[in-house]
Design a protein around this motif. Structure first.
Motif, PDB file in Angstrom:
ATOM      1  N   PRO A   1     102.697  59.686  36.183  1.00  0.00           N
ATOM      2  CA  PRO A   1     102.395  58.471  35.279  1.00  0.00           C
ATOM      3  C   PRO A   1     103.574  57.717  34.906  1.00  0.00           C
ATOM      4  CG  PRO A   1     101.334  60.565  34.595  1.00  0.00           C
ATOM      5  CD  PRO A   1     101.882  60.822  35.699  1.00  0.00           C
ATOM      6  N   SER A   2     103.379  56.441  34.593  1.00  0.00           N
ATOM      7  CA  SER A   2     104.342  55.597  34.191  1.00  0.00           C
ATOM      8  C   SER A   2     103.734  54.198  33.570  1.00  0.00           C
ATOM      9  CB  SER A   2     105.157  55.098  35.480  1.00  0.00           C
ATOM     10  OG  SER A   2     105.940  54.053  35.116  1.00  0.00           O
ATOM     11  N   THR A   3     104.594  53.857  32.599  1.00  0.00           N
ATOM     12  CA  THR A   3     104.078  52.589  31.852  1.00  0.00           C
ATOM     13  C   THR A   3     105.287  51.691  32.269  1.00  0.00           C
ATOM     14  OG1 THR A   3     102.799  53.590  30.031  1.00  0.00           O
ATOM     15  CG2 THR A   3     103.493  51.265  29.696  1.00  0.00           C
ATOM     16  N   ARG A   4     106.540  51.800  31.751  1.00  0.00           N
ATOM     17  CA  ARG A   4     107.448  51.029  32.158  1.00  0.00           C
ATOM     18  C   ARG A   4     108.023  50.704  33.328  1.00  0.00           C
ATOM     19  NH1 ARG A   4     107.335  52.642  27.178  1.00  0.00           N
ATOM     20  NH2 ARG A   4     106.443  54.562  28.210  1.00  0.00           N
ATOM     21  N   THR A   5     108.351  51.860  34.240  1.00  0.00           N
ATOM     22  CA  THR A   5     108.976  51.762  35.261  1.00  0.00           C
ATOM     23  C   THR A   5     108.027  50.934  36.395  1.00  0.00           C
ATOM     24  OG1 THR A   5     110.001  53.909  35.090  1.00  0.00           O
ATOM     25  CG2 THR A   5     110.193  53.011  37.084  1.00  0.00           C
ATOM     26  N   ARG A   6     106.680  51.384  36.518  1.00  0.00           N
ATOM     27  CA  ARG A   6     105.855  50.807  37.409  1.00  0.00           C
ATOM     28  C   ARG A   6     105.501  49.310  37.020  1.00  0.00           C
ATOM     29  NH1 ARG A   6     100.400  49.992  38.309  1.00  0.00           N
ATOM     30  NH2 ARG A   6      99.869  50.959  36.666  1.00  0.00           N
TER      31      ARG A   6
ATOM     32  N   ILE B   1     108.986  54.550  44.610  1.00  0.00           N
ATOM     33  CA  ILE B   1     108.220  55.766  44.687  1.00  0.00           C
ATOM     34  C   ILE B   1     108.504  56.629  43.568  1.00  0.00           C
ATOM     35  CG2 ILE B   1     109.920  56.646  46.280  1.00  0.00           C
ATOM     36  CD1 ILE B   1     107.569  58.505  47.259  1.00  0.00           C
ATOM     37  N   ARG B   2     107.599  57.256  42.731  1.00  0.00           N
ATOM     38  CA  ARG B   2     107.813  58.259  41.847  1.00  0.00           C
ATOM     39  C   ARG B   2     106.971  59.391  42.224  1.00  0.00           C
ATOM     40  NH1 ARG B   2     107.327  57.603  35.195  1.00  0.00           N
ATOM     41  NH2 ARG B   2     109.312  56.626  35.599  1.00  0.00           N
ATOM     42  N   HIS B   3     107.706  60.726  42.036  1.00  0.00           N
ATOM     43  CA  HIS B   3     106.957  61.776  42.525  1.00  0.00           C
ATOM     44  C   HIS B   3     107.385  62.962  41.880  1.00  0.00           C
ATOM     45  CE1 HIS B   3     105.813  64.740  45.548  1.00  0.00           C
ATOM     46  NE2 HIS B   3     104.978  63.864  46.056  1.00  0.00           N
TER      47      HIS B   3
ATOM     48  N   GLU C   1     116.448  62.757  39.402  1.00  0.00           N
ATOM     49  CA  GLU C   1     117.262  61.629  38.976  1.00  0.00           C
ATOM     50  C   GLU C   1     116.144  60.450  38.773  1.00  0.00           C
ATOM     51  OE1 GLU C   1     120.758  59.673  39.648  1.00  0.00           O
ATOM     52  OE2 GLU C   1     121.333  61.202  41.038  1.00  0.00           O
ATOM     53  N   HIS C   2     116.690  59.637  37.813  1.00  0.00           N
ATOM     54  CA  HIS C   2     115.731  58.204  37.650  1.00  0.00           C
ATOM     55  C   HIS C   2     116.861  57.131  37.579  1.00  0.00           C
ATOM     56  CE1 HIS C   2     113.174  55.528  36.249  1.00  0.00           C
ATOM     57  NE2 HIS C   2     112.422  56.068  35.167  1.00  0.00           N
ATOM     58  N   PRO C   3     117.310  56.667  38.731  1.00  0.00           N
ATOM     59  CA  PRO C   3     118.628  56.026  38.749  1.00  0.00           C
ATOM     60  C   PRO C   3     118.378  54.362  38.228  1.00  0.00           C
ATOM     61  CG  PRO C   3     117.749  56.315  41.004  1.00  0.00           C
ATOM     62  CD  PRO C   3     116.672  56.989  40.048  1.00  0.00           C
ATOM     63  N   THR C   4     117.095  53.904  38.454  1.00  0.00           N
ATOM     64  CA  THR C   4     117.277  52.412  37.890  1.00  0.00           C
ATOM     65  C   THR C   4     117.052  52.591  36.379  1.00  0.00           C
ATOM     66  OG1 THR C   4     114.690  52.408  37.888  1.00  0.00           O
ATOM     67  CG2 THR C   4     116.026  51.687  39.808  1.00  0.00           C
ATOM     68  N   GLN C   5     116.720  53.686  35.527  1.00  0.00           N
ATOM     69  CA  GLN C   5     116.528  53.831  34.428  1.00  0.00           C
ATOM     70  C   GLN C   5     118.055  54.168  33.854  1.00  0.00           C
ATOM     71  OE1 GLN C   5     114.107  54.139  31.846  1.00  0.00           O
ATOM     72  NE2 GLN C   5     115.714  53.930  30.494  1.00  0.00           N
ATOM     73  N   GLY C   6     119.007  54.883  34.788  1.00  0.00           N
ATOM     74  CA  GLY C   6     120.299  54.877  34.291  1.00  0.00           C
ATOM     75  C   GLY C   6     120.975  53.666  34.167  1.00  0.00           C
TER      76      GLY C   6
ATOM     77  N   HIS D   1     116.572  55.184  23.725  1.00  0.00           N
ATOM     78  CA  HIS D   1     115.657  56.097  23.916  1.00  0.00           C
ATOM     79  C   HIS D   1     114.884  55.515  25.309  1.00  0.00           C
ATOM     80  CE1 HIS D   1     112.418  59.031  24.463  1.00  0.00           C
ATOM     81  NE2 HIS D   1     112.446  59.571  23.332  1.00  0.00           N
ATOM     82  N   PRO D   2     114.838  56.165  26.430  1.00  0.00           N
ATOM     83  CA  PRO D   2     114.157  55.646  27.631  1.00  0.00           C
ATOM     84  C   PRO D   2     112.677  55.273  27.288  1.00  0.00           C
ATOM     85  CG  PRO D   2     114.888  57.903  28.162  1.00  0.00           C
ATOM     86  CD  PRO D   2     115.369  57.640  26.586  1.00  0.00           C
ATOM     87  N   LEU D   3     112.011  55.920  26.345  1.00  0.00           N
ATOM     88  CA  LEU D   3     110.693  55.838  26.148  1.00  0.00           C
ATOM     89  C   LEU D   3     109.771  56.483  27.347  1.00  0.00           C
ATOM     90  CD1 LEU D   3     110.453  52.554  24.207  1.00  0.00           C
ATOM     91  CD2 LEU D   3     110.747  54.800  23.396  1.00  0.00           C
ATOM     92  N   PRO D   4     108.600  56.782  27.184  1.00  0.00           N
ATOM     93  CA  PRO D   4     108.026  57.221  25.748  1.00  0.00           C
ATOM     94  C   PRO D   4     108.486  58.000  24.892  1.00  0.00           C
ATOM     95  CG  PRO D   4     106.698  58.246  27.615  1.00  0.00           C
ATOM     96  CD  PRO D   4     107.855  57.472  28.347  1.00  0.00           C
ATOM     97  N   ARG D   5     108.491  57.949  23.664  1.00  0.00           N
ATOM     98  CA  ARG D   5     108.921  58.908  22.757  1.00  0.00           C
ATOM     99  C   ARG D   5     107.813  59.759  22.398  1.00  0.00           C
ATOM    100  NH1 ARG D   5     109.911  55.076  17.245  1.00  0.00           N
ATOM    101  NH2 ARG D   5     108.539  53.881  18.055  1.00  0.00           N
TER     102      ARG D   5
HETATM  103  N1   CP Z   1     111.556  55.333  30.860  1.00  0.00           N
HETATM  104  C1   CP Z   1     110.399  55.589  31.608  1.00  0.00           C
HETATM  105  O1   CP Z   1     110.604  56.014  33.073  1.00  0.00           O
HETATM  106  O2   CP Z   1     109.202  55.314  31.440  1.00  0.00           O
HETATM  107  P1   CP Z   1     107.893  55.321  32.075  1.00  0.00           P
HETATM  108  O3   CP Z   1     107.473  57.013  32.242  1.00  0.00           O
HETATM  109  O4   CP Z   1     106.690  54.884  31.354  1.00  0.00           O
HETATM  110  O5   CP Z   1     107.983  54.667  33.453  1.00  0.00           O
END
Ligand code: CP
Length: 302
Positions: free
Chosen positions: A50-55, A103-105, A131-136, A261-265
């Protein structure tokens, strides 16, 4: 600046490439970009977690640049993965339909594996506990938008064993030798040995502690991370309330510090902190859109 083909790990980035990404991001932020720059290009988003922000920020980024999006928001359930198709076959096929794959996996290393089967760019939107490079990248951009000289102390708090944004941010911070890092976590959730060895090799000053109060009082950047239920199982309840940043803790944080905070918190930051000017996690999430526009332009633009 290095040529970007895929974005898989923060380790692949150097300072010059980051400067280029950030300068394009600054232009986008001030609305100086071609709204049809990616017209005719198609981005496929394959999210097996699942994702809100990244997708949504990747999809919004592509649409704002004039491109199009095809997506499986729950690829584990609604793609042919459910019928047993391998990820590598999926990547080969989606290559025919799109110009870039995000892709998220749940499995660490899968984005890297995907690059072996892809002629088009692969972007890692989070791979397991890797990793989550685009978050970094968006985190570093947000930090540098507040501190122009890379000479400050960052307290990163939470689960360093399983929480991938901490890994990517640490690799990026390691490019700046004057930055100091304090890792706050329960002993069982400390940074992976490989990452600590990387920091030692890069001569980065870092320390590890369980003392949240003292660490955040010394920090210029307080970076809270989520306690990841999906990796800790029922153990996560043990850690959920361990490091809560509330109004009481806020009193001890430096006046010119920033809180991220990258969120979600979950419980890591109490909602009562949101109105404090040092709390910039929503601005951080907004920067995610600008950074991802910049990355798509650099990967696919003219
Ligand atoms: N920060 C982050 O990756 O959020 P999502 O899981 O909502 O994409």
């Amino acid at each position: 600046m290095m040529k970007l083909k895929h974005i898989i790990s923060a380790r692949q980035l150097d300072k010059k490439t980051l400067q280029k990404i950030f300068s394009v991001t600054d232009k986008i932020k001030s609305q100086k970009f071609n709204k049809n720059a990616l017209s005719g290009k198609i981005m496929a988003t394959l999210f097996y977690q699942p994702s809100t922000r990244t997708r949504l920020s990747f999809e919004s980024a592509m649409l704002r640049l004039g491109g199009s999006v095809i997506t499986t928001e729950d690829a584990a359930e609604f793609s042919s993965a459910i019928k047993g198709e391998t990820l590598t076959d999926t990547i080969r096929v989606v290559n025919f339909y799109s110009d870039v794959i995000v892709i998220r996996h749940p499995e660490s290393g899968i984005a890297d594996l995907a690059t072996k089967y892809s002629n088009i760019p692969i972007i890692n939107a989070g791979d397991g506990v890797g990793e989550h490079p685009t978050q970094g990248i968006l985190d570093l951009y947000t930090i540098f938008s507040k501190f122009h000289s890379p000479d400050f102390t960052v307290a990163i708090c939470g689960d360093h064993a399983n929480y991938r944004p901490h890994h990517s941010l640490s690799y990026l911070l390691s490019l700046y030798p004057k930055i100091k890092i304090i890792y706050v976590s329960p002993k069982l959730l400390s940074m992976p040995r490989e990452l600590k060895q990387h920091l030692i090799n890069k001569k980065i000053k870092f320390s590890e502690t369980e003392d949240f109060q003292s660490a955040v009082a010394r920090a210029d950047v307080v970076y809270q991370g989520r306690i990841p239920k999906e990796y800790l199982g029922k153990d996560y309840k043990k850690y959920l309330d361990r490091y809560v940043l509330d109004k009481k803790v806020l009193k001890n944080i430096k006046k010119n510090a920033i809180i991220m905070h990258p969120l979600p918190r979950l419980n890591e930051i109490a909602p009562e902190v949101d109105s404090d000017p040092r709390a910039i996690y929503f601005e951080q999430a907004q920067n995610g859109l600008f950074i991802r526009m910049s990355l798509l332009l650099l990967l696919l633009g003219p």
